[in-house]
Design an enzyme around this catalytic site. Structure first.
Site, mmCIF file in Angstrom:
data_model
loop_
_atom_site.group_PDB
_atom_site.id
_atom_site.type_symbol
_atom_site.label_atom_id
_atom_site.label_comp_id
_atom_site.label_asym_id
_atom_site.label_seq_id
_atom_site.Cartn_x
_atom_site.Cartn_y
_atom_site.Cartn_z
ATOM 1 N N HIS A 131 -3.702 0.473 -3.042
ATOM 2 C CA HIS A 131 -3.874 -0.582 -2.231
ATOM 3 C C HIS A 131 -2.925 -1.715 -2.591
ATOM 4 C CE1 HIS A 131 -7.955 0.296 -0.626
ATOM 5 N NE2 HIS A 131 -7.766 1.222 -1.401
ATOM 6 N N CYS B 51 -10.278 -5.588 0.798
ATOM 7 C CA CYS B 51 -11.462 -4.708 1.148
ATOM 8 C C CYS B 51 -12.279 -4.743 -0.140
ATOM 9 C CB CYS B 51 -10.886 -3.331 1.297
ATOM 10 S SG CYS B 51 -10.391 -2.296 -0.201
ATOM 11 N N GLU C 284 -3.159 -4.773 -3.057
ATOM 12 C CA GLU C 284 -3.568 -5.842 -4.417
ATOM 13 C C GLU C 284 -3.424 -4.877 -5.380
ATOM 14 O OE1 GLU C 284 -6.205 -7.000 -0.705
ATOM 15 O OE2 GLU C 284 -5.056 -5.216 -1.433
ATOM 16 N N CYS D 257 -10.897 -3.419 -3.372
ATOM 17 C CA CYS D 257 -9.809 -4.414 -4.104
ATOM 18 C C CYS D 257 -10.656 -5.640 -4.846
ATOM 19 C CB CYS D 257 -8.894 -4.646 -3.071
ATOM 20 S SG CYS D 257 -7.361 -3.364 -2.587
ATOM 21 N N ASN E 127 0.877 -1.077 -0.027
ATOM 22 C CA ASN E 127 0.048 -0.010 0.082
ATOM 23 C C ASN E 127 0.803 1.282 -0.072
ATOM 24 O OD1 ASN E 127 0.751 -0.790 2.696
ATOM 25 N ND2 ASN E 127 -0.892 0.475 3.404
ATOM 26 N N LEU E 128 0.423 2.235 -0.630
ATOM 27 C CA LEU E 128 0.927 3.699 -0.884
ATOM 28 C C LEU E 128 0.135 4.710 -0.447
ATOM 29 C CD1 LEU E 128 3.129 5.711 -1.735
ATOM 30 C CD2 LEU E 128 2.199 5.424 -4.133
ATOM 31 N N GLU E 129 0.338 5.779 0.583
ATOM 32 C CA GLU E 129 -0.505 6.686 0.870
ATOM 33 C C GLU E 129 0.417 7.948 0.548
ATOM 34 O OE1 GLU E 129 -2.249 3.865 4.409
ATOM 35 O OE2 GLU E 129 -1.135 5.700 4.959
#
EC number: 3.5.4.5
Length: 296
Positions: free
Chosen positions: A101, A128, A103, A131, A88-90
């Site tokens: 996300h 989630c 996936e 995804c 994941n990347l934010e």
């Protein structure tokens, strides 16, 4: 070995960690080919799916989650047995819709590497709804096997019953299918040519906005992202987010970016320029080069 793996490798069984260690050099970006997977299976006495679950701490080390501090790692298994890790990347201080996300990251890693089908997704937290919908867009998406720690393996159809997907919108060539849109650009700039090539390989059956982003770093390396639409629209993956995810997987910093190009089709029903600029300006002091080109 890269610093980001130092703590994580200690979470692995010793025999597996010892065999994996030489593979985690400076060039490692989360890809293990089928031969390496077999080698690690033999040493660890695990099958490939047990191995994938054991390697999730390594995949999670690729994450950059400054908002949630929740590290998610995923592995997409290609039809030939290759492992493609993602995480994941934010974006710090930015709206959550910019997030990638795990996936999505793993699937985009496989797609950019030329995979045309994914058989399994291995992930350290239950996918989630976003995804699940994203995976449902893939070739034979409902049949993809989902592997979670401590749970029985089940197909995506178990996690997303009565699914709405590409077929409901009369799309017969889903994401990962071999397809190409011919776009026209006269240029001898390698970065623009790369963007043109990836835009032609993008997946935009709903808006026809075939598009790609290419980021160039100070050392001349380039990182690409393609637009990947979704029948449910909101789970679509934007090319800038895909490119940023690729850059982070390769252990680069956003501050390394010196050029950023968005190339998109003139025939699209939408434009990605606003969303692309928002994401870029959140991480780098670089002006976006925006090109609109015609299809053949």
């Amino acid at each position: 070995m890269q610093d980001r793996f130092v703590r994580r490798i200690n979470e692995l069984p010793k025999a597996l960690a010892d065999e994996l260690l030489p593979m985690l050099g400076e060039q490692f970006c989360g890809h293990l080919d089928a031969q390496q997977v077999k080698q690690l299976c033999a040493v660890s006495a695990m099958d490939s799916h047990e191995l994938g679950l054991a390697l999730l701490p390594i995949a999670a080390a690729l994450a950059k989650p400054p908002v949630s501090n929740f590290y998610v790692g995923a592995i997409a298994v290609g039809s030939g047995g290759d492992f493609y890790m993602g995480a994941n990347l934010e974006l710090q201080g930015e709206a959550l819709f910019h997030s990638v996300h795990a996936e999505q990251s793993a699937i985009s890693h496989a797609w950019l590497s030329g995979e045309t089908q994914i058989s399994d997704i291995i992930v350290n937290a239950s996918p989630c709804g976003h995804c699940r919908q994203f995976m449902n867009e893939l070739v034979q998406g409902q049949a993809i096997r989902i592997h979670l720690p401590g749970q029985d393996t089940a197909p995506l159809s178990h996690y997303l019953p009565y699914a709405f997907g590409p077929a409901d919108l009369n799309v017969t060539a889903p994401l990962l299918s071999k397809q190409q849109t011919e776009l026209v650009l006269e240029s001898d700039d390698p970065l623009l040519i790369e963007a043109l090539d990836h835009a032609g390989l993008s997946y935009a059956p709903y808006s026809q906005c075939h598009a790609a982003v290419v980021l160039e770093t100070e050392d001349g390396a380039s990182f690409c992202g393609r637009y990947a639409e979704n029948a449910a629209f909101n789970p679509s993956m934007l090319p800038m987010q895909m490119a940023l995810s690729a850059l982070v997987r390769h252990n680069r910093s956003f501050s390394d970016i010196k050029r950023a190009v968005l190339l998109e089709s003139s025939q699209g029903k939408i434009s990605l320029v606003g969303a692309t600029m928002d994401a870029l300006h959140a991480v780098a002091v670089v002006e976006l080069e925006h090109l609109v080109v015609d299809p053949v």
